[in-house]
Design an enzyme around this catalytic site. Structure first.
Site, PDB file in Angstrom:
ATOM      1  N   GLU A  50      -8.612  -1.118   4.666  1.00 28.10           N
ATOM      2  CA  GLU A  50      -9.022  -0.030   5.565  1.00 28.10           C
ATOM      3  C   GLU A  50     -10.279  -0.413   6.340  1.00 28.10           C
ATOM      4  OE1 GLU A  50      -9.635   4.837   5.207  1.00 28.10           O
ATOM      5  OE2 GLU A  50      -9.323   3.622   3.400  1.00 28.10           O
ATOM      6  N   HIS A  67     -15.846   7.941  -1.049  1.00 30.04           N
ATOM      7  CA  HIS A  67     -14.526   7.695  -0.459  1.00 30.04           C
ATOM      8  C   HIS A  67     -13.594   7.018  -1.463  1.00 30.04           C
ATOM      9  CE1 HIS A  67     -11.736   5.088   1.953  1.00 30.04           C
ATOM     10  NE2 HIS A  67     -11.468   6.272   2.460  1.00 30.04           N
ATOM     11  N   GLU A 118     -12.283   9.575  -3.862  1.00 32.15           N
ATOM     12  CA  GLU A 118     -11.202  10.354  -3.250  1.00 32.15           C
ATOM     13  C   GLU A 118      -9.875   9.598  -3.343  1.00 32.15           C
ATOM     14  OE1 GLU A 118      -9.148  10.161   0.688  1.00 32.15           O
ATOM     15  OE2 GLU A 118     -11.299  10.391   1.064  1.00 32.15           O
ATOM     16  N   HIS A 119      -9.924   8.288  -3.121  1.00 32.58           N
ATOM     17  CA  HIS A 119      -8.707   7.469  -3.235  1.00 32.58           C
ATOM     18  C   HIS A 119      -8.181   7.445  -4.666  1.00 32.58           C
ATOM     19  CE1 HIS A 119      -7.899   4.907   0.484  1.00 32.58           C
ATOM     20  NE2 HIS A 119      -8.815   5.768   0.874  1.00 32.58           N
TER      21      HIS A 119
END
Length: 447
Positions: A150, A70, A73-74
């Site tokens: 997040e 993840h 991806e950021h």
């Protein structure tokens, strides 16, 4: 590549209408590197949706990499050897386009949407961020802070948190049960070297699919890929084969809180999506809680007023699956809601009707066809199918698979749930919610 010998891309042959195989409306080419390129031209479209799918997601992380897929991806749009983060944003938005990315349990994707004439720019940017990411310490530190926010947001959102705890309870101490975002501790520990190690292991040509739908010419797309993605390592796909087999174990996750509602998810062992064994359970989930006419909606909401929304779902993975029932309710109604939901499940497994199966099948067909009418929907379906099955499955074949599911198949799928271990995840005031052992006894009595 052997000196003096030119390796050519392989383009798949179309199949005859009605024949099981690759979708004849879809072009599929495999480059010598192993990169698969799939596209469908949609005559009505003036835009093109495109993306690169990687056959690795959160469950492919090593224990010390939890959350790294993840984070990567950021980091994708935070700069490359050729472009700064601002330049990436300015270039794509100067032509009216947009970029996005997503991490799931079993794959990661990087997507773009532009006018058909701007396909070369979009391919170049996607290739740039995947083959030459800068991964600077400065950007990494900044993005770690974003992800920590997040993670905190999930902790403050009970109807999100309950699903994280649901998978953790169903698949304890397994990659499949870990939250995709990672933990504050693991995210803080990541270094550029750790990210590059993950990239080297999973981001290679044989583990990727370049897909496009809409205003796209397949030959042009192949030519662009041959030019922009030559830096990808040429290795066969290894991620799915290397995955540890996931095993549904069932369990309980309870987080007491002072929220206005209790958020509950009940789970049962499901089926994988390989060989189509999941279709009966997909139909059963629609009968039980897939629409306004479903058993759960009618009994839980319409007759008893126990919840505003109640759903049944089935999530198939490559080697397993999980079936679930979810709802949010007032704390004093939690016990009754669970009892009613389990009773609906048991009753539906025994007496689901042909009319209910036909209605659920029709709903699934319309949902499938509606998603394929947009370039974005078609893009995702093609990419995932080629990544997993090596071909784009014709919609006629998908319809035939649904039509082949019998009433007996659906009842058997439902009855099998009654023999499984119940998973319970709940967030909120839990005084009136029985423990998992009591719910298992309740289900056994209902069965």
């Amino acid at each position: 590549m052997t000196a003096g010998k030119t390796l050519k891309a392989k383009t798949e042959k179309s199949v005859k209408p009605g024949e099981a195989g690759h979708d004849p409306a879809v072009n599929l080419t495999t480059l010598p590197s192993g990169l698969r390129i799939v596209s469908e031209r949609m005559a009505h479209a003036s835009t093109v949706s495109l993306g690169i799918w990687i056959g690795a997601g959160a469950r492919d992380e090593l224990p010390h990499e939890h959350g790294l897929a993840h984070l990567l991806e950021h980091m994708a749009f935070k700069g490359t050897a050729r472009r700064t983060a601002l330049q990436i944003a300015e270039e794509i938005e100067s032509v009216g386009g947009d970029l996005n990315a997503a991490t799931s349990v079993e794959y990661t994707c990087y997507t773009a949407r532009v006018l058909g004439q701007d396909l070369p720019l979009a391919v170049d940017i996607l290739a740039d961020i995947l083959t030459q990411p800068s991964l600077t310490e400065e950007e990494l530190a900044r993005e770690k802070g974003v992800i920590l926010q997040e993670i905190g947001a999930v902790q403050d959102t009970p109807d999100d948190l309950v699903y994280d705890r649901f998978l953790q309870a169903a698949f304890p101490e397994q990659p499949l049960g870990r939250p995709i975002l990672g933990t504050a501790e693991t995210v803080k520990s990541f270094t550029p070297e750790a990210i590059r190690a993950y990239l080297d292991r999973h981001y290679h040509a044989g583990n990727m699919v370049l897909a496009a739908a809409g205003a796209v010419d397949h030959d042009e797309l192949v030519a662009l890929a041959e030019q922009a993605l030559t830096a990808l390592p040429a290795r066969p796909a290894t991620a799915p084969a290397a995955r540890t087999q996931a095993t549904y174990q069932g369990g309980e996750a309870r987080i007491d809180g002072d929220e206005e509602q209790v958020h509950i998810v009940l789970g049962f062992p499901g089926k994988p999506f390989t060989n189509g064994v999941h279709y009966p359970l997909q139909i059963f989930s629609a009968v039980l809680g897939g629409g306004l006419s479903s058993r759960l909606f009618q009994e839980v909401r319409e007759r008893r007023g126990l919840a505003y929304a109640v759903d049944a779902f089935h999530w198939p993975f490559s080697d397993c699956g999980i079936f679930g029932i979810s709802a949010g309710t007032a704390p004093e109604d939690a016990g009754e809601l669970v009892e009613v939901a389990l009773d609906c499940l048991s009753q539906a497994a025994r007496d689901v009707s042909e009319a209910e199966v036909a209605r659920a099948r029709a709903q699934m067909k319309v949902g499938l066809l509606a998603s394929l009418e947009s370039p974005g929907g078609k893009l995702e379906q093609m990419a995932r199918q080629v990544l997993v099955f090596g071909r784009a499955i014709p919609r006629e074949e998908l319809a035939r698979r649904l039509d082949a599911v019998t009433l007996a198949d659906v009842r058997a799928a439902g009855l099998a749930l009654l023999d499984g271990i119940v998973t319970v995840a709940a967030v909120g005031p839990l005084d009136d919610l029985a423990p998992a052992a009591a719910l298992r006894a309740m289900l056994a009595r209902a069965a």
